[in-house]
Motif scaffolding. Structure first.
Motif, PDB file in Angstrom:
ATOM      1  N   GLY A   1       0.834  -1.210   0.000  1.00 37.92           N
ATOM      2  CA  GLY A   1       0.000   0.000   0.000  1.00 37.92           C
ATOM      3  C   GLY A   1       0.865   1.254   0.000  1.00 37.92           C
ATOM      4  O   GLY A   1       0.630   2.197  -0.751  1.00 37.92           O
ATOM      5  N   LEU A   2       1.880   1.252   0.855  1.00 36.31           N
ATOM      6  CA  LEU A   2       2.758   2.425   0.939  1.00 36.31           C
ATOM      7  C   LEU A   2       3.518   2.628  -0.359  1.00 36.31           C
ATOM      8  O   LEU A   2       3.722   3.751  -0.813  1.00 36.31           O
ATOM      9  N   PHE A   3       3.930   1.499  -0.937  1.00 36.48           N
ATOM     10  CA  PHE A   3       4.688   1.584  -2.190  1.00 36.48           C
ATOM     11  C   PHE A   3       3.858   2.289  -3.259  1.00 36.48           C
ATOM     12  O   PHE A   3       4.332   3.180  -3.957  1.00 36.48           O
ATOM     13  N   HIS A   4       2.579   1.884  -3.329  1.00 39.20           N
ATOM     14  CA  HIS A   4       1.715   2.527  -4.329  1.00 39.20           C
ATOM     15  C   HIS A   4       1.526   4.007  -4.011  1.00 39.20           C
ATOM     16  O   HIS A   4       1.535   4.843  -4.899  1.00 39.20           O
ATOM     17  N   GLU A   5       1.350   4.295  -2.725  1.00 36.32           N
ATOM     18  CA  GLU A   5       1.133   5.692  -2.309  1.00 36.32           C
ATOM     19  C   GLU A   5       2.319   6.589  -2.625  1.00 36.32           C
ATOM     20  O   GLU A   5       2.170   7.700  -3.113  1.00 36.32           O
ATOM     21  N   ILE A   6       3.498   6.082  -2.309  1.00 35.07           N
ATOM     22  CA  ILE A   6       4.681   6.961  -2.432  1.00 35.07           C
ATOM     23  C   ILE A   6       5.436   6.706  -3.725  1.00 35.07           C
ATOM     24  O   ILE A   6       6.538   7.209  -3.908  1.00 35.07           O
ATOM     25  N   ASN A   7       4.855   5.911  -4.599  1.00 36.43           N
ATOM     26  CA  ASN A   7       5.567   5.596  -5.834  1.00 36.43           C
ATOM     27  C   ASN A   7       6.008   6.903  -6.500  1.00 36.43           C
ATOM     28  O   ASN A   7       5.235   7.801  -6.718  1.00 36.43           O
ATOM     29  N   GLY A   8       7.288   6.962  -6.777  1.00 36.33           N
ATOM     30  CA  GLY A   8       7.789   8.221  -7.326  1.00 36.33           C
ATOM     31  C   GLY A   8       8.679   8.940  -6.328  1.00 36.33           C
ATOM     32  O   GLY A   8       9.601   9.641  -6.698  1.00 36.33           O
TER      33      GLY A   8
END
Ligand code: PLP
Length: 505
Positions: free
Chosen positions: A492-499
């Motif tokens: 979930g965090l990976f998707h949120e902070i992707n970039g």
């Protein structure tokens, strides 16, 4: 009657006892019922709940001038205190190195305080005999001779301080206790690994030795003190005219659970005429598990051994212990008997010849009756069960490590050496800063959502989640859940902070 005062002539005097004993009895029963209901249903509750600003603000204001009914005070406790404790007793608390507590231990604390009992001073009182018996049990279980001295402490920080005070005074080449360190002809130096606990540094500072006199020795790939480096640093100090006096070995480091090679450290200390102190805060207890006791072999050769009972012996906080092999060295460091504390004189009475006083072996004089919770819990459970539960935690650590290894999105920091597992969420596309941030955030999310409490540690410059399994309530399903949730939150965090922190931009 003559001149005698009649009862009605006495002035009205007060006490702090309940005004309504029956109401207090009912409240006490309710507290006990609530306490046991909660202990029985821990799994149904979140591990931790964030105390809100309202809760924080509740604890302000002046000291109460007037009494408040006990029932109301208990209601306030239930609303503002009880839901917001750390959660150490929960089956999924594995942060830092905590302990779980026992129900019998909690009841024992209630009994101990109900008579306002003290132990460790005065004569012909049972609490002293209880304390002596539990300290004797610890000597027996940890391979120490019965001739050793020992005292219960508030925890391993105090135990390290006491052990190192004895080391310092016993190895000084002059009367350090009387003349102080300013009279030292040489700088007194001691040694521990970089992974030793900060309480060792603090003890050294408090003992006036100066933080720099504690040489911080590098560790090998297994996070144990590097023996070659240690010997080199000692030799170097001798060449420079210093006085090496002590090596601190660690049985179970806080970060990774690594255990120094204690037999080799004992050999070095013997050869070099150094005091050997072991900080076995939690790891010392591996000694009672038949399948794992080889891990702490050599610990019994220590001149002083510090350990906790509130970590891996699961007793309610606070309780630790320190053992010193030479009772004489121990007493020589602490004993100071002014006339108002004279003891050991005469055969009878509270100061008669009976048992040693804690003040002869510690900087502490007054304390409660910590031995009772140890005595009652160990009798209730028996050593055989303790052996199994310590081993159960070690097996659970290996189980968790295997789960981590089987997950492509998780990475183990290093092989498990005892009961501590360090691992992290990994994902292609996150650079090392991004990975550190994500894993720190996973720790926070797990805590905030009340799922489990793990902490984070830095190993070789990287952030890892840290599960120290000193918990008698954990089951394998709890570790399945931990792994599932770390992956879920990490994704979930990976998707949120992707970039953010993404190598590819
Ligand atoms: C290895 C080690 N030594 C000493 C301590 C300090 O113990 P206490 O918190 O009981 O004072 C700890 C605490 O986690 C520890 O892990």
């Amino acid at each position: 009657m003559g001149d005698q005062m009649t009862e009605t002539e006495y002035i009205l005097e007060e006490s702090l006892d309940p005004e309504d004993w029956e109401a207090m009895r009912a409240l006490g029963h309710r507290m006990l019922d609530d306490m046991l209901d909660h202990a029985k249903s821990l799994r149904e509750h979140p591990v931790w709940q964030h105390a809100s600003q309202d809760v924080k603000e509740h604890f302000s204001g002046a000291a109460p001038l007037d009494p408040q009914p006990p029932e109301e005070i208990y209601k306030e406790y239930l609303k503002f205190i009880f839901p917001f404790t750390l959660g150490l007793n929960h089956p999924r608390f594995w942060g830092w190195v905590g302990g779980t507590g026992t129900v019998m231990g909690a009841l024992a604390e209630m009994l101990a305080t109900s008579t306002n009992a003290v132990s460790g001073a005065f004569s012909y009182i049972s609490p002293n005999y209880v304390e002596i018996q539990v300290v004797d049990w610890f000597k027996e279980l940890l391979g120490y001779p019965t001739s050793a001295s020992g005292v219960l402490t508030s925890g391993c920080s105090a135990s390290n301080l006491i052990g190192l005070a004895v080391a310092r005074n016993s190895k000084a080449v002059y009367d350090l206790r009387r003349e102080g360190l300013s009279a030292a002809p040489q700088l007194m130096t001691l040694y521990s690994s970089q992974e030793a606990h900060s309480s060792v540094n603090k003890a050294v500072e408090l003992l006036g030795l100066g933080g720099d006199s504690l040489r911080s020795v590098p560790v090998n790939d297994d996070m144990q003190i590097d023996l070659g480096e240690l010997e080199e640093i000692i030799a170097n100090d001798r060449q420079n005219g210093h006085l090496p006096f002590c090596v601190v070995g660690v049985a179970g480091t806080t970060n990774t659970g690594a255990i120094d090679d204690l037999n080799s450290l004992a050999d070095i200390c013997q050869r070099e005429n150094l005091w050997f102190h072991v900080d076995g805060a939690f790891g010392a207890w591996a000694a009672i598990a038949p399948e794992s006791k080889h891990l702490v072999a050599g610990m019994e050769r220590a001149d002083s051994l510090a350990f906790d009972l509130h970590k891996w012996m699961y007793l309610p906080y606070p309780i630790g212990c320190v053992l010193v092999k030479s009772e004489e060295d121990h007493r020589r460091t602490f004993s100071l008997v002014p006339t108002y504390l004279a003891h050991g004189e005469g055969e009878r009475g509270l100061t008669g010849v009976d048992v040693p006083w804690v003040s002869d072996y510690s900087f502490v004089l007054s304390r409660g009756f910590p031995a009772l919770k140890a005595w009652m819990t160990i009798k209730e459970q028996g050593v055989r069960k303790y052996r199994r539960i310590i081993q159960q935690n070690i097996d659970q650590a290996n189980y968790l490590a295997a789960l981590v290894t089987s997950q492509p999105e998780l990475e183990l920091a290093l092989p498990v050496s005892l009961n501590v597992v360090c691992f992290r969420f990994v994902k292609d596309g996150l650079d090392s800063k991004g990975l550190d941030q994500v894993n720190k955030q996973i720790e926070i999310e797990m805590q905030e959502q009340g799922i489990a409490t793990v902490s984070t540690v830095s190993i070789k410059g990287k952030n890892y989640l840290h599960a120290a399994i000193t918990n008698h309530r954990s089951r394998r399903e709890d570790f399945d859940l931990l792994v599932r949730e770390v992956v879920r939150i990490g994704q979930g965090l990976f998707h949120e902070i992707n970039g953010i922190g993404n190598d590819g931009g």
